[in-house]
Scaffold this motif. Structure first.
Motif, PDB file in Angstrom:
ATOM      1  N   ALA A  93      95.629 128.423 -71.595  1.00  0.00           N
ATOM      2  CA  ALA A  93      94.377 127.741 -72.194  1.00  0.00           C
ATOM      3  C   ALA A  93      93.405 127.650 -71.304  1.00  0.00           C
ATOM      4  O   ALA A  93      92.041 128.354 -71.840  1.00  0.00           O
ATOM      5  CB  ALA A  93      94.797 126.267 -72.599  1.00  0.00           C
ATOM      6  N   LEU A  94      93.515 127.792 -69.741  1.00  0.00           N
ATOM      7  CA  LEU A  94      92.097 127.976 -69.138  1.00  0.00           C
ATOM      8  C   LEU A  94      91.921 129.392 -69.040  1.00  0.00           C
ATOM      9  O   LEU A  94      90.444 129.361 -69.165  1.00  0.00           O
ATOM     10  CB  LEU A  94      92.869 127.320 -67.607  1.00  0.00           C
ATOM     11  CG  LEU A  94      91.656 127.753 -66.526  1.00  0.00           C
ATOM     12  CD1 LEU A  94      90.754 126.734 -66.623  1.00  0.00           C
ATOM     13  CD2 LEU A  94      92.504 127.330 -65.042  1.00  0.00           C
ATOM     14  N   GLU A  95      92.710 130.137 -68.977  1.00  0.00           N
ATOM     15  CA  GLU A  95      92.130 131.653 -69.104  1.00  0.00           C
ATOM     16  C   GLU A  95      91.347 131.959 -70.368  1.00  0.00           C
ATOM     17  O   GLU A  95      90.365 132.484 -70.328  1.00  0.00           O
ATOM     18  CB  GLU A  95      93.334 132.516 -69.319  1.00  0.00           C
ATOM     19  CG  GLU A  95      93.106 134.092 -68.962  1.00  0.00           C
ATOM     20  CD  GLU A  95      94.123 134.828 -68.977  1.00  0.00           C
ATOM     21  OE1 GLU A  95      94.100 136.135 -68.845  1.00  0.00           O
ATOM     22  OE2 GLU A  95      95.356 134.464 -69.149  1.00  0.00           O
ATOM     23  N   ARG A  96      91.984 131.222 -71.464  1.00  0.00           N
ATOM     24  CA  ARG A  96      91.192 131.667 -72.692  1.00  0.00           C
ATOM     25  C   ARG A  96      89.756 130.888 -72.861  1.00  0.00           C
ATOM     26  O   ARG A  96      88.638 131.162 -73.276  1.00  0.00           O
ATOM     27  CB  ARG A  96      91.907 131.182 -73.830  1.00  0.00           C
ATOM     28  CG  ARG A  96      93.088 131.852 -74.371  1.00  0.00           C
ATOM     29  CD  ARG A  96      93.852 131.652 -75.522  1.00  0.00           C
ATOM     30  NE  ARG A  96      94.098 130.019 -75.800  1.00  0.00           N
ATOM     31  CZ  ARG A  96      95.418 129.816 -75.210  1.00  0.00           C
ATOM     32  NH1 ARG A  96      96.136 130.470 -74.958  1.00  0.00           N
ATOM     33  NH2 ARG A  96      95.668 128.492 -75.518  1.00  0.00           N
ATOM     34  N   ARG A  97      89.657 129.602 -72.186  1.00  0.00           N
ATOM     35  CA  ARG A  97      88.369 128.891 -72.319  1.00  0.00           C
ATOM     36  C   ARG A  97      87.398 129.578 -71.154  1.00  0.00           C
ATOM     37  O   ARG A  97      86.230 129.571 -71.402  1.00  0.00           O
ATOM     38  CB  ARG A  97      88.567 127.214 -71.900  1.00  0.00           C
ATOM     39  CG  ARG A  97      89.439 126.822 -73.219  1.00  0.00           C
ATOM     40  CD  ARG A  97      89.152 125.418 -72.887  1.00  0.00           C
ATOM     41  NE  ARG A  97      89.992 124.439 -74.009  1.00  0.00           N
ATOM     42  CZ  ARG A  97      90.001 123.115 -74.218  1.00  0.00           C
ATOM     43  NH1 ARG A  97      89.206 122.498 -73.477  1.00  0.00           N
ATOM     44  NH2 ARG A  97      90.695 122.793 -75.317  1.00  0.00           N
ATOM     45  N   ALA A  98      88.067 129.974 -70.186  1.00  0.00           N
ATOM     46  CA  ALA A  98      87.207 130.595 -69.208  1.00  0.00           C
ATOM     47  C   ALA A  98      86.495 131.734 -69.744  1.00  0.00           C
ATOM     48  O   ALA A  98      85.439 132.025 -69.329  1.00  0.00           O
ATOM     49  CB  ALA A  98      88.006 131.052 -67.923  1.00  0.00           C
TER      50      ALA A  98
ATOM     51  N   ALA B 228      85.631 132.314 -72.800  1.00  0.00           N
ATOM     52  CA  ALA B 228      84.903 132.017 -73.834  1.00  0.00           C
ATOM     53  C   ALA B 228      83.754 131.378 -73.204  1.00  0.00           C
ATOM     54  O   ALA B 228      82.808 130.833 -73.998  1.00  0.00           O
ATOM     55  CB  ALA B 228      85.760 131.099 -74.790  1.00  0.00           C
ATOM     56  N   GLY B 229      83.646 131.146 -71.826  1.00  0.00           N
ATOM     57  CA  GLY B 229      82.492 130.401 -71.369  1.00  0.00           C
ATOM     58  C   GLY B 229      82.457 128.871 -71.404  1.00  0.00           C
ATOM     59  O   GLY B 229      81.409 128.291 -71.230  1.00  0.00           O
ATOM     60  N   ASP B 230      83.662 128.137 -71.769  1.00  0.00           N
ATOM     61  CA  ASP B 230      83.626 126.784 -71.820  1.00  0.00           C
ATOM     62  C   ASP B 230      84.021 126.392 -70.451  1.00  0.00           C
ATOM     63  O   ASP B 230      85.347 126.129 -69.964  1.00  0.00           O
ATOM     64  CB  ASP B 230      84.850 126.350 -72.961  1.00  0.00           C
ATOM     65  CG  ASP B 230      84.768 124.756 -73.049  1.00  0.00           C
ATOM     66  OD1 ASP B 230      84.002 124.087 -72.504  1.00  0.00           O
ATOM     67  OD2 ASP B 230      85.692 124.362 -74.016  1.00  0.00           O
ATOM     68  N   VAL B 231      82.952 125.963 -69.631  1.00  0.00           N
ATOM     69  CA  VAL B 231      83.141 125.782 -68.122  1.00  0.00           C
ATOM     70  C   VAL B 231      83.942 124.222 -68.201  1.00  0.00           C
ATOM     71  O   VAL B 231      84.541 124.019 -67.342  1.00  0.00           O
ATOM     72  CB  VAL B 231      81.895 125.641 -67.271  1.00  0.00           C
ATOM     73  CG1 VAL B 231      82.137 125.377 -66.106  1.00  0.00           C
ATOM     74  CG2 VAL B 231      81.265 127.295 -67.451  1.00  0.00           C
ATOM     75  N   ASP B 232      83.283 123.414 -68.878  1.00  0.00           N
ATOM     76  CA  ASP B 232      83.810 121.946 -68.972  1.00  0.00           C
ATOM     77  C   ASP B 232      85.217 122.004 -69.296  1.00  0.00           C
ATOM     78  O   ASP B 232      86.083 121.187 -68.644  1.00  0.00           O
ATOM     79  CB  ASP B 232      82.878 120.969 -69.671  1.00  0.00           C
ATOM     80  CG  ASP B 232      81.588 120.832 -69.097  1.00  0.00           C
ATOM     81  OD1 ASP B 232      81.345 121.018 -67.950  1.00  0.00           O
ATOM     82  OD2 ASP B 232      80.616 120.425 -69.986  1.00  0.00           O
ATOM     83  N   GLY B 233      85.753 122.632 -70.628  1.00  0.00           N
ATOM     84  CA  GLY B 233      86.715 122.458 -70.748  1.00  0.00           C
ATOM     85  C   GLY B 233      87.968 123.216 -69.833  1.00  0.00           C
ATOM     86  O   GLY B 233      88.897 122.594 -69.543  1.00  0.00           O
ATOM     87  N   ALA B 234      87.374 124.297 -69.245  1.00  0.00           N
ATOM     88  CA  ALA B 234      88.312 124.991 -68.254  1.00  0.00           C
ATOM     89  C   ALA B 234      88.494 123.935 -66.845  1.00  0.00           C
ATOM     90  O   ALA B 234      89.516 124.036 -66.459  1.00  0.00           O
ATOM     91  CB  ALA B 234      87.629 126.195 -67.891  1.00  0.00           C
ATOM     92  N   ALA B 235      87.518 123.484 -66.566  1.00  0.00           N
ATOM     93  CA  ALA B 235      87.572 122.480 -65.510  1.00  0.00           C
ATOM     94  C   ALA B 235      88.546 121.338 -65.884  1.00  0.00           C
ATOM     95  O   ALA B 235      89.457 120.890 -65.199  1.00  0.00           O
ATOM     96  CB  ALA B 235      86.176 121.898 -65.038  1.00  0.00           C
ATOM     97  N   GLY B 236      88.583 120.732 -66.864  1.00  0.00           N
ATOM     98  CA  GLY B 236      89.385 119.786 -67.305  1.00  0.00           C
ATOM     99  C   GLY B 236      90.981 120.268 -67.455  1.00  0.00           C
ATOM    100  O   GLY B 236      91.859 119.619 -67.109  1.00  0.00           O
ATOM    101  N   LEU B 237      91.186 121.422 -68.024  1.00  0.00           N
ATOM    102  CA  LEU B 237      92.436 122.230 -67.938  1.00  0.00           C
ATOM    103  C   LEU B 237      92.847 122.302 -66.575  1.00  0.00           C
ATOM    104  O   LEU B 237      94.135 122.246 -66.108  1.00  0.00           O
ATOM    105  CB  LEU B 237      92.408 123.271 -68.727  1.00  0.00           C
ATOM    106  CG  LEU B 237      92.304 123.150 -70.178  1.00  0.00           C
ATOM    107  CD1 LEU B 237      92.376 124.540 -70.971  1.00  0.00           C
ATOM    108  CD2 LEU B 237      93.541 122.239 -70.667  1.00  0.00           C
TER     109      LEU B 237
END
Length: 470
Positions: A288-293, A295-304
């Motif tokens: 999931a972190l790879e997908r969000r990263a 997609a440019g979702d930095v905050d979501g990637a940091a939470g994951l």
């Protein structure tokens, strides 16, 4: 109850050098205290021997005579079984003499088949049955006849001689009945002027005193004769010790295999339910972190990433806990005393620790590992199930025992009620201890306190597996 158990099991046997010495009079009094039991045995064993010879001779020779027919073999076997019964009765009566107990022979060989023919012929193939038959049919009747005659003679002369002055006066005395007068006439220097009655009383009393004084030694010697014969014909042989050793070793290996299988299943279950699930979740979080990263979702990637870090740390902690269950580093590095002290310090209850520092140099790695896991499991059980407010852990050595023993006691002041149940924790601990030919005892009455003792021989073979983790 707890203190009684601790003292009873930790008391070392008294060595011969430490045994108190008795004075001559004290030893004589001690022999007199055992005389009634030995005299009673010598009288009863004669009755037993006469009964045995009358039964066994008829039964055995009837079976031998009928061997040509099928019925003869069971009769011979029956005679051997009856001989065993008479031999056991003789050994039981020997307890009256308070001499050393004669050990029970091994009646069943190791690995003997359980078929009907094997069971029927087992007494024929066991030398103990034949020695019991020899003892009951020939040896014991002969010895008992002699010892019975001597016993009755010693008792009758002792008691009759000491009391002849009373009961002798009631015996009718006709012409020539006073034999004392002939003794007085033959020994005028000793009995000159004595009446025949006085001479009889004096001689009877003298014989009574002499036989009464020597009665303890006579009864002791006759009883020891029976004991020596019974030890040779009715007791254990060196081969019995080897059979018992083989049986105990087979039982210990079976228990060790069962304990190791249970430990491996538990380890597999713990890995599946703990670190494996964490790692699966970590894999999903990383995906999931790879997908969000991407997609440019930095905050979501940091939470994951933070969640993944937490799962990785938890999986690492669980793996460390499991690895310590397989081979605790503290136990390997600093020894059993330090490892048990650390387990006690980390328990959720106050634990009073009494550990003999000499255990580190006395126990083998297999014994140390088993004791470590058993204690850890017992302390965990006390926290989870006993509602206790305190625990006592005591570890001590019994170097004077045969073989030397390691004693471990875990006592809590909880509600009690613990017992050995197949498939549960204490049963697994017992199997693990049995793998080292030790025993686990549980004394946990309802209402408490609970006492669990572990006794492991220090001479345990190092090749015996100790099992996997508890």
């Amino acid at each position: 109850m707890t203190s009684i158990l601790l003292n009873a099991d930790e008391k070392a046997p008294m060595t011969s050098s430490a045994a108190p010495t008795r004075s001559g009079w004290a030893a004589y009094g001690h022999a007199w205290a055992r005389t009634p039991g030995r005299a009673l045995y010598l009288l009863l064993v004669f009755v037993l021997a006469m009964t045995a010879v009358s039964v066994l001779v008829g039964l055995f020779w009837s079976g031998v005579g009928l061997l040509i027919l099928i019925i003869g073999l069971p009769i011979v076997v029956l005679s051997l079984l009856v001989a065993r019964g008479f031999g056991v009765a003789d050994r039981y009566l020997l307890s009256l003499t308070r001499l050393q107990e004669i050990g029970e022979p091994e009646w069943s060989p190791v690995g003997d088949s359980r078929g009907f023919l094997s069971t029927l012929t087992r007494p024929l193939r066991n030398g103990h049955y034949w020695t019991y038959l020899l003892h009951g049919m020939i040896v014991n009747p002969l010895i008992s006849t002699v010892t019975f005659a001597l016993t009755t003679a010693w008792l009758s002369i002792s008691l009759g001689g000491l009391t002849y002055w009373f009961w002798g006066s009631f015996i009718p005395r006709g012409d020539g009945g006073e034999w004392g007068q002939y003794v007085a006439a033959a020994l005028p220097r000793l009995f000159g002027g004595w009446s025949g009655w006085a001479v009889e009383v004096f001689l009877y009393l003298t014989a009574g005193v002499l036989f009464a004084i020597t009665l303890p030694w006579a009864m002791s010697g006759l009883a020891r004769l029976h004991h020596v014969v019974a030890s040779g014909l009715l007791g254990r042989w060196r081969s019995d010790e080897l059979v018992a050793e083989a049986r105990a070793e087979a039982s210990a290996r079976s228990a060790a295999v069962q304990a190791e299988s249970a430990g491996l299943r538990r380890l597999e279950r713990d890995i599946h339910d703990g670190p494996q699930q964490r790692l699966v979740r970590l894999q999903m979080d990383l995906a999931a972190l790879e997908r969000r990263a991407g997609a440019g979702d930095v905050d979501g990637a940091a939470g994951l990433a933070r969640e993944a870090q937490g799962h990785a740390k938890a999986a690492l902690d669980e793996l460390r806990a499991l690895s310590s269950g397989v081979a605790p580093p503290l136990l390997q590095d600093r020894g059993l005393a330090a490892a048990l002290g650390a387990v006690a310090a980390g328990a959720a209850l106050p634990v009073a620790v009494e550990i003999d520092p000499a255990v580190d140099g006395a126990v083998s790695p297999e014994v140390a590992r088993t004791v470590y896991f058993v204690v850890a499991e017992l302390l965990t059980n006390a926290v989870k199930h006993s509602t206790a407010t305190g625990v006592t852990l005591k570890v001590s050595l019994r170097p004077d025992a045969t073989p030397p023993m390691l004693d471990v006691w875990v006592v809590d002041n909880g509600r009690g009620g613990a017992h050995l149940t197949p498939g549960h924790g204490l049963e697994g601990l017992r199997d693990r201890v049995a793998g080292l030919r030790g025993v686990l005892v549980v004394d946990s009455p309802a209402g408490g306190p609970s006492t669990v003792g572990v006794h492991i021989p220090l001479a345990t073979m190092s090749s015996t597996p100790a099992g996997g983790p508890v």
